[in-house]
Design a protein around this motif. Structure first.
Motif, PDB file in Angstrom:
ATOM      1  N   HIS A 189       0.810  -1.211   0.000  1.00  0.00           N
ATOM      2  CA  HIS A 189       0.000   0.000   0.000  1.00  0.00           C
ATOM      3  C   HIS A 189       0.846   1.265   0.000  1.00  0.00           C
TER       4      HIS A 189
ATOM      5  N   ARG B 224       2.971   1.634  -3.141  1.00  0.00           N
ATOM      6  CA  ARG B 224       2.222   1.761  -4.396  1.00  0.00           C
ATOM      7  C   ARG B 224       1.512   3.095  -4.496  1.00  0.00           C
ATOM      8  N   THR B 225       1.069   3.649  -3.358  1.00  0.00           N
ATOM      9  CA  THR B 225       0.329   4.908  -3.410  1.00  0.00           C
ATOM     10  C   THR B 225       1.187   6.053  -3.964  1.00  0.00           C
TER      11      THR B 225
ATOM     12  N   THR C 184       1.853   5.527  -7.579  1.00  0.00           N
ATOM     13  CA  THR C 184       0.688   5.854  -8.412  1.00  0.00           C
ATOM     14  C   THR C 184       0.724   7.336  -8.805  1.00  0.00           C
ATOM     15  N   SER C 185       1.058   8.170  -7.818  1.00  0.00           N
ATOM     16  CA  SER C 185       1.133   9.597  -8.101  1.00  0.00           C
ATOM     17  C   SER C 185       2.277   9.917  -9.052  1.00  0.00           C
ATOM     18  N   ILE C 186       3.412   9.296  -8.781  1.00  0.00           N
ATOM     19  CA  ILE C 186       4.599   9.594  -9.614  1.00  0.00           C
ATOM     20  C   ILE C 186       4.341   9.191 -11.063  1.00  0.00           C
TER      21      ILE C 186
ATOM     22  N   GLY D 195       1.537   8.377 -12.495  1.00  0.00           N
ATOM     23  CA  GLY D 195       0.383   9.085 -13.060  1.00  0.00           C
ATOM     24  C   GLY D 195       0.769  10.475 -13.546  1.00  0.00           C
ATOM     25  N   SER D 196       1.524  11.195 -12.706  1.00  0.00           N
ATOM     26  CA  SER D 196       1.927  12.547 -13.088  1.00  0.00           C
ATOM     27  C   SER D 196       2.760  12.521 -14.351  1.00  0.00           C
TER      28      SER D 196
ATOM     29  N   GLN E  46       2.927  10.273 -16.621  1.00  0.00           N
ATOM     30  CA  GLN E  46       2.137   9.865 -17.796  1.00  0.00           C
ATOM     31  C   GLN E  46       1.374  11.051 -18.362  1.00  0.00           C
ATOM     32  N   LEU E  47       0.779  11.828 -17.435  1.00  0.00           N
ATOM     33  CA  LEU E  47       0.023  12.997 -17.890  1.00  0.00           C
ATOM     34  C   LEU E  47       0.941  13.975 -18.621  1.00  0.00           C
TER      35      LEU E  47
ATOM     36  N   SER F 108       1.873  12.571 -21.912  1.00  0.00           N
ATOM     37  CA  SER F 108       0.783  12.405 -22.873  1.00  0.00           C
ATOM     38  C   SER F 108       0.619  13.634 -23.767  1.00  0.00           C
TER      39      SER F 108
ATOM     40  N   VAL G  77      -1.039  16.347 -23.151  1.00  0.00           N
ATOM     41  CA  VAL G  77      -2.257  17.157 -22.996  1.00  0.00           C
ATOM     42  C   VAL G  77      -1.976  18.432 -22.206  1.00  0.00           C
ATOM     43  N   LEU G  78      -0.829  18.433 -21.492  1.00  0.00           N
ATOM     44  CA  LEU G  78      -0.525  19.630 -20.703  1.00  0.00           C
ATOM     45  C   LEU G  78       0.386  20.568 -21.492  1.00  0.00           C
TER      46      LEU G  78
ATOM     47  N   LEU H 280       7.501  -0.275  -9.886  1.00  0.00           N
ATOM     48  CA  LEU H 280       6.173  -0.826  -9.577  1.00  0.00           C
ATOM     49  C   LEU H 280       6.107  -2.322  -9.932  1.00  0.00           C
TER      50      LEU H 280
END
Lengths: 129, 597
Positions: free
Chosen positions: B379, B382-383, B386-388, B390-391, B393-394, B397, B399-400, B422
């Motif tokens: 937990h 991984r939490t 997930t943020s790292i 995810g950020s 990836q965004l 991607s 889009v920013l 991960l």
């Protein structure tokens, strides 16, 4: 499949970083309107006020966990019918079965891909009656 | 224990022994006959000499007297020889019959010698001499009694020898007195034989008593000897039992586990040192009290304990791996793993119960900590990841907004390594779960064609990155019984490995065939192949052929180890072969699902 496209999502999550990523993913990539709430105890009121198409809940939150929020929602007529999707790090099939038995519309596993998240939510949305 | 004790001699008479007893009595009789013979010989010589001298002085038939005297001396010498031979014979006791026969012949000859004297000398002598002769003969006939009556018929033979010739002479002599005398002779003979017979019986019964007594003494001695031997054996066995008892006691006493001996009522009879140490009770506080084992059981569990105890007494089956929380003297509880074994005797009743307990409190605590650590890892690591991820990836991607080339390269490096971290965490959790036996599979009938297309779809992105084509062949609708998610994990592992190690522009061939109730799925690449030195540890943990690969190709080195364990959990086998023309084929086989009818 609901007649209208998925546009409004309410998201209860205590981790602010994840809130930000989910919000950005859904708003920027998914072009949706997102309302996030950090305090699960305020979630019910938030849903009533925001009137979303779909509710996303984290499982583990301080004060009240996601399944309890869902149960509380189901007890109140105003919130009883919202479709709920869980986003959780709990990954076992047993956990998932438990959530589906509670009436969850779908489950997104953490870590999720922000690139694919809007797509995943829309797929769940499309599967609803 | 050694062999069985020899049985004591039987007390009932047996025929063989009876026979041997009779022959011993006979041997005693014969011995008596020979023992008394010298007296008879001396008396015969003495009286014979007196008679010869007396008759010779006045006889008209002096020649016969001399002949008779010589005959008598010869007979005495022969008899002496016989006695001498008997005394030196070895078979006196074993062949009493033949010695008796020889003696009887001798006795008869002696009788006949005296009878000869009567028959020949009686008619030709004076009245006085005839009276003298009759006296001598009567005396000889009567004197034979003590000498020969040990066997009555020997005496009868002797007496016939003495009397019969005289009887004939008396009958034929013509004198009335002698005729009357001849009528009295058989009476005299009969009385003497009767006396001999009675004496014989007395001897026999006396000898029998002696033999029986001897027998008794013999038996008694034998019994004594046997008892003595058995006592020695018993003592030896006792020593052995004592020694093994001491050995066992030593094992129990020094053992690093608690050992408790109980009776069927739960009364503790013995505890070893470790039991005293572990529970903090001195032995005296536990031993010989009614149901004292319950001191070591939480009161809340007494009822459950009683049920288990009754069941144990009923089934006689030993229990192992029993985890019980036991209160110590100071109130702290220790969790012990118990093995409980009832000792059952040959009649099938429980004589005692041995309980062996090992303190597993610390082990349980360690297990709990490990589990806690694992779930924390799961937990808490991984939490943030997930943020790292995810950020990143965004950001990646687009889009920013677009990044410049250097920025994009670095954020991609960060995302890829975040993903790798991960994967590593997931793989470690998987291995941990599999090896601690906590991984639960959810097998379901699964069509293999679906699995194939799904795994191709899942790995298409990965293949694109390595510019590799995924090609399927031989796909058929075969159903296996497998955990969908885990089998996809295996497929993903094999396909991504194959893609990673294929040359750019190459293809990964995913094949399928069915053979005798099993379906074989293969994933082939055209990579460099697996170095010889690496082949036998390819399914091991953290196995990578070249540690430089880890950096170049990513991956955790746990993938194949997980695949092997997962496939084995699904009753399958996994392996690999080299390919002709270069490259490697990894394959696994699973049993085809047999639907229940």
């Amino acid at each position: 499949m609901p007649a209208t496209p998925l546009e409004r999502v309410f998201y209860a999550e205590d981790d602010e970083d994840i809130q930000r990523i989910v919000r950005m993913s859904l708003e920027r990539i998914g072009k949706m309107t997102v309302k996030v709430e950090s305090d699960p105890l305020k979630a019910i009121e938030g849903i009533k006020a925001f009137k979303p198409d779909l509710v996303m809940l984290d499982w583990m939150m301080p004060g009240m966990d996601g399944p309890t929020v869902l149960k509380t929602m189901r007890q109140q007529p105003e919130t009883a019918s919202y479709p709920v999707v869980f986003i959780t790090a709990k990954a076992t099939q047993k956990d998932h079965a438990e959530l589906l038995a509670l009436g969850a519309a779908g489950i997104v596993s953490k870590p999720f891909s922000p690139k694919d998240l809007p797509e995943q939510l829309r797929a769940i949305w499309a599967g609803l009656p | 224990m050694r062999g069985k004790m020899e049985p004591l001699p039987p007390t009932s008479p047996d025929p063989a022994r009876d026979r041997s007893d009779r022959s011993r009595v006979l041997a005693d009789q014969v011995e008596l006959l020979y023992r008394q013979a010298p007296v008879g010989i001396v008396v015969t010589l003495a009286i014979g000499t007196v008679l010869s001298v007396e008759l010779h002085s006045s006889a008209k038939i002096g020649g016969w007297v001399i002949f008779w005297a010589m005959l008598m001396v010869f007979m005495c010498l022969a008899f002496t020889g016989l006695v001498f031979a008997y005394r030196h014979a070895r078979n006196r006791d074993t062949a009493p019959d033949s010695w008796l026969r020889r003696f009887a012949i001798g006795a008869f000859a002696a009788g006949v010698t005296w009878g000869f004297a009567g028959a020949v000398f009686f008619p030709g002598h004076t009245d006085e001499q005839q009276v003298f002769l009759a006296f001598v003969l009567a005396g000889m006939a009567a004197g034979g009694l003590p000498l020969f009556s040990a066997v009555w018929w020997v005496y009868a033979l002797y007496a016939i020898g003495v009397m019969f010739p005289l009887e004939v002479v008396l009958l034929t002599f013509g004198s009335r007195l002698f005729t009357e005398l001849s009528f009295m002779m058989p009476i005299f003979f009969a009385i003497n034989v009767a006396v001999a017979y009675r004496l014989n019986m007395v001897f026999v019964s006396g000898y029998r008593l002696r033999v029986s007594y001897g027998r008794l003494t013999e038996d008694y001695t034998e019994i004594n000897q046997r008892l003595e031997r058995q006592l020695i054996e018993l003592e030896e066995v006792r020593r052995q039992v004592e020694a093994s008892g001491r050995k066992l006691a030593l094992f129990a006493e020094r053992a690093p586990i608690a050992v408790i001996e109980l009776d069927t009522e739960g009364r503790i009879h013995e505890v070893n040192r470790e039991a005293e140490n572990l529970f903090g009770y001195p032995a005296a506080e536990l031993i010989e009290k009614r149901a004292s084992i319950k001191i070591l059981v939480r009161p809340a569990n007494h009822e459950e304990f009683d049920r288990g105890w009754q069941n144990l007494l009923k089934t006689h089956e030993s229990l192992a791996g029993l985890k019980i929380s036991n209160p110590r003297r100071d109130g702290i509880e220790v969790v012990c793993e118990w093995t409980v074994t009832p000792l059952v005797n040959s009649e099938g009743s429980v004589i005692s119960i041995i309980a062996q307990g090992r303190d597993i409190t610390q082990q349980l605590e360690a297990d709990r900590l490990k589990q806690e650590f694992t779930s924390t890892l799961s937990h808490e690591l991984r939490t943030p990841l997930t943020s790292i991820i995810g950020s990143l990836q965004l950001v990646n991607s687009g889009v920013l907004g677009e990044l410049n080339a250097d920025q994009a390269e670095l954020t991609e490096v960060a995302e890829r390594n975040g993903q790798r971290l991960l994967d590593l965490i997931n793989d470690i959790l998987d291995i941990e779960k599999i090896e601690s036996g906590k991984l639960t599979l959810f097998p379901e009938p699964m069509p293999m064609d679906e699995l194939m297309s799904e795994s191709v779809k899942l790995n298409q992105g990965f293949a694109d990155r390595y510019e590799v084509k995924l090609v399927t062949e031989g796909v058929r609708n075969i159903v296996v019984n497998a955990d969908r998610k885990r089998l996809l994990q295996v497929m993903t592992n094999l396909i991504s490995n194959a893609a990673k190690f294929s040359p750019a522009g190459g293809s990964v061939e995913i094949g399928m065939e069915e053979k005798s109730g099993r379906v074989k799925v293969s994933v082939g690449d055209r990579g460099a192949g697996i170095p010889e030195s690496f082949r036998n540890r390819i399914f091991g943990r953290f196995a990578q052929a070249d540690s430089a690969d880890t950096r170049a190709k990513g991956g955790t080195g746990l993938g194949l180890a997980i695949c092997k364990r997962l496939i084995e959990l699904m009753d399958g086998t996994i392996g690999f072969d080299g390919r002709e023309g270069g490259g490697t084929v990894f394959w696994f086989e699973l049993p085809v699902h047999a639907p229940k009818t």
